[in-house]
Design a protein around this motif. Structure first.
Motif: not given
Length: 309
Positions: A73-102
């Motif tokens: 978990y200490e490695r996870l906090i300092g893992d830039s690839v993980f935070w990039n993956a999380l940001g990409v996932t959130v971006y995808y979720v916003v696009l997907n759920i926003g358009f899909q729900t409307v």
């Protein structure tokens, strides 16, 4: 006769004993539910507990797990690839759920107000019946830069071809579009089922008061549909955060890390690099994130309350 009637009336009645009472019904219920409970425990609860344990270890399939405490978990906090993956996932979720729900809400309202044909509902479900991998591959070839029918049409109208999966700015919106197309009908039917629970006399009262379609949608449909929309959002957001197969068969996380969503990163760490301990820690972080998001959604939407009197 009168004495006999009085005597009979005064005699206390014996309570009947039902041999097939609540206990038997409860036992039968548990027996019917047992296969599902066993399957849930074997394929969900036990793997989740094992994953939680492995997240505190350094483990690969070639050796025994070594306890390392919170090192993963200490490695996870300092893992830039993980935070990039999380940001990409959130971006995808916003696009997907926003358009899909409307879009799903609009389609559901149109179905409810204009037609309730079973045939139309069946057609709406057709994309959802296609496996994710198959749908992704079909769209992958349709969006191909050289031979894709979409780029052929774009070229035919005199515009420049687009690298839908090769351009880092277009890759995630394209993947979101594919999954919106596949899940739109299913989500619309869930909302449509909620619309059918709204009493028709509410709309009749609104019409008598002179309210138009837009006013009734804003003042009647949306407030009364809130618990259903909350459930739909929880289901769709949870599913969107776990996107994997569409990315795996189209971009494999590229270009660079533009589509490396968190589930694909977990797969890469665990099954490509063989770091099952760190992969389990990533999976547990995703589990906690989804639990927090679900709690916030349920609280924000007041999913346990209904405006129907």
């Amino acid at each position: 006769m009168a004495t006999q009637a009085i005597t009979t009336a005064g005699t206390p009645r014996r309570r009947r004993r039902f041999t097939g009472g609540v206990g038997s019904d409860g036992l039968a219920g548990w027996l019917f539910a047992a296969p599902a409970i066993i399957g849930f425990a074997a394929f969900f609860v036990w793997p989740a507990l094992r994953g939680a344990y492995f997240s505190f270890t350094e483990y690969s399939l070639l050796g025994q797990p070594d306890w390392v405490g919170f090192a993963n978990y200490e490695r996870l906090i300092g893992d830039s690839v993980f935070w990039n993956a999380l940001g990409v996932t959130v971006y995808y979720v916003v696009l997907n759920i926003g358009f899909q729900t409307v879009l799903a809400l609009a389609v559901a309202v149109l179905l409810h107000r204009l037609t309730q044909s079973i045939v139309v509902r069946g057609i709406m479900l057709v994309p959802y019946m296609i496996a994710n991998v198959i749908a992704a591959l079909v769209w992958f070839y349709m969006f191909d830069y050289q031979i894709g029918v979409v780029n052929e049409f774009i070229s035919w109208v005199g515009l420049d071809r687009l690298a839908f999966f090769g351009d880092s700015a277009l890759a995630i919106p394209t993947i979101a579009f594919i999954n919106v197309w596949r899940h739109l009908g299913y989500t619309a039917l869930l909302i449509f089922a909620g619309l059918q629970m709204i009493p028709k006399d509410v709309y009749e009262a609104g019409a008598l008061d002179g309210a138009g379609e837009l006013r009734m949608f804003r003042s009647i449909t949306l407030p009364l549909l809130r618990p259903v929309l909350a459930m739909v959002l929880v289901v769709t957001v949870t599913g969107a955060f776990q996107v994997f197969d569409t990315v795996a068969v189209t971009t494999s996380g590229g270009p660079v890390n533009a589509t490396r969503v968190i589930n694909f990163y977990i797969y890469d760490v665990a099954f490509t690099r063989g770091e099952f301990g760190y992969g389990s820690a990533l999976a547990m972080a995703l589990f906690v994130l989804l639990a927090v998001f679900t709690y916030i959604q349920l609280r924000a939407t007041r999913a346990n309350q209904s405006d129907l009197g």
